[in-house]
Write a protein that holds these residues in place. Structure first.
Motif, PDB file in Angstrom:
ATOM      1  N   VAL A  18       0.858  -1.187   0.000  1.00 30.66           N
ATOM      2  CA  VAL A  18       0.000   0.000   0.000  1.00 30.66           C
ATOM      3  C   VAL A  18       0.894   1.236   0.000  1.00 30.66           C
ATOM      4  O   VAL A  18       1.830   1.317   0.807  1.00 30.66           O
ATOM      5  CB  VAL A  18      -0.932   0.021   1.231  1.00 30.66           C
ATOM      6  N   PHE A  19       0.620   2.164  -0.901  1.00 30.89           N
ATOM      7  CA  PHE A  19       1.345   3.433  -0.916  1.00 30.89           C
ATOM      8  C   PHE A  19       0.499   4.479  -0.204  1.00 30.89           C
ATOM      9  O   PHE A  19      -0.649   4.734  -0.580  1.00 30.89           O
ATOM     10  CB  PHE A  19       1.618   3.877  -2.354  1.00 30.89           C
ATOM     11  N   ASN A  20       1.070   5.055   0.832  1.00 31.04           N
ATOM     12  CA  ASN A  20       0.405   6.116   1.585  1.00 31.04           C
ATOM     13  C   ASN A  20       0.988   7.448   1.100  1.00 31.04           C
ATOM     14  O   ASN A  20       2.113   7.799   1.462  1.00 31.04           O
ATOM     15  CB  ASN A  20       0.654   5.937   3.084  1.00 31.04           C
ATOM     16  N   PRO A  21       0.263   8.202   0.275  1.00 30.63           N
ATOM     17  CA  PRO A  21       0.836   9.417  -0.330  1.00 30.63           C
ATOM     18  C   PRO A  21       1.179  10.506   0.672  1.00 30.63           C
ATOM     19  O   PRO A  21       1.958  11.404   0.358  1.00 30.63           O
ATOM     20  CB  PRO A  21      -0.253   9.876  -1.300  1.00 30.63           C
ATOM     21  N   TRP A  22       0.608  10.433   1.860  1.00 35.51           N
ATOM     22  CA  TRP A  22       0.869  11.458   2.876  1.00 35.51           C
ATOM     23  C   TRP A  22       2.003  11.046   3.813  1.00 35.51           C
ATOM     24  O   TRP A  22       2.357  11.781   4.724  1.00 35.51           O
ATOM     25  CB  TRP A  22      -0.413  11.742   3.656  1.00 35.51           C
ATOM     26  N   ARG A  23       2.566   9.884   3.547  1.00 34.73           N
ATOM     27  CA  ARG A  23       3.696   9.373   4.337  1.00 34.73           C
ATOM     28  C   ARG A  23       4.870   8.959   3.452  1.00 34.73           C
ATOM     29  O   ARG A  23       6.031   9.258   3.741  1.00 34.73           O
ATOM     30  CB  ARG A  23       3.241   8.157   5.148  1.00 34.73           C
ATOM     31  N   ASP A  24       4.566   8.272   2.351  1.00 31.21           N
ATOM     32  CA  ASP A  24       5.582   7.630   1.529  1.00 31.21           C
ATOM     33  C   ASP A  24       6.076   8.538   0.404  1.00 31.21           C
ATOM     34  O   ASP A  24       5.400   9.464  -0.019  1.00 31.21           O
ATOM     35  CB  ASP A  24       5.027   6.336   0.929  1.00 31.21           C
TER      36      ASP A  24
END
Length: 233
Positions: A18-24
């Motif tokens: 899972v890509f977390n755009p607000w973290r990764d």
């Protein structure tokens, strides 16, 4: 919960495949401060939505790799960041990636409709992150039930914060997943896989808009936001 604490809660989540755009940060496409830019984009959208007392949240299934994964704004690709800025009153939204702007078909149709409606809405996904195949980070897959259950409190927090009068589920999967919410949920066909015209006509019917749904204005045209849209043109 405030927009700032909500975005912080999103950024704290980490799940496999899972890509977390607000973290990764994507090592291929992202700027060095990409996650911070996406956090700023989302917080700005949330604050603008609360300031405008939005009455509706549009919710699709998952973030796509060409749209919200890159921008941090659900159902919004880089081509339509200026449209989102205008619709929400001229807020600052920044690109988080390098290279040419990437378009997403679903985002283009969503923003065609939003441009005609001209009213601010909150955009979201049942599963707020980008789920992908384990060996292909640039693929799209449906989130699992376990992933949805783990992130469900985030969706509930958003609904509690925005307090919409109505939620629009974009697609059958989103509609089924949202059955547990207390707020009224209206189902509209997803625009992909041949559903573009049904989506457009369904949304226009929901908002009482008549006319040919083929036209696609360049910027949102609601009277409240016309001045800002003109400035951005």
């Amino acid at each position: 919960m405030t927009p700032k604490t909500f975005v912080s809660a999103l950024a704290a989540a980490k799940l496999p495949s899972v890509f977390n755009p607000w973290r990764d940060r994507c090592s291929i496409h992202d700027r060095r401060d990409a996650a911070a830019r996406r956090r700023s984009n989302l917080q700005g959208m949330l604050e603008a939505a609360l300031d405008a007392h939005v009455e509706t949240i549009w919710i699709a299934r998952d973030l796509g790799y060409r749209g919200g994964r890159r921008t941090g704004v659900p159902l919004t690709d880089e081509v339509h960041l200026t449209h989102a800025s205008a619709l929400m009153g001229g807020i600052a939204l920044e690109r988080a990636t390098q290279g040419p702007e990437i378009a997403e078909r679903t985002a283009a149709i969503v923003w065609q409709v939003l441009g005609r409606i001209g009213q601010p809405v909150m955009l979201w996904n049942v599963f707020p992150f980008h789920p992908h195949d384990a060996d292909d980070p640039m693929s799209n897959r449906c989130h699992s039930r376990a992933e949805r259950e783990e992130t469900w409190p985030l969706l509930q927090a958003l609904v509690s914060m925005v307090q919409p009068k109505r939620i629009v589920a974009i697609g059958r999967d989103a509609h089924l997943a949202l059955a547990g919410l207390e707020t009224e949920v209206t189902a509209i066909r997803h625009p992909s896989y041949g559903g573009q015209r049904e989506f457009i006509n369904g949304m226009y019917g929901l908002y009482g808009i008549a006319g040919d749904p083929v036209g696609s204005p360049e910027l949102p045209l609601g009277p409240r936001y016309a001045e800002t849209a003109k400035a951005l043109a």
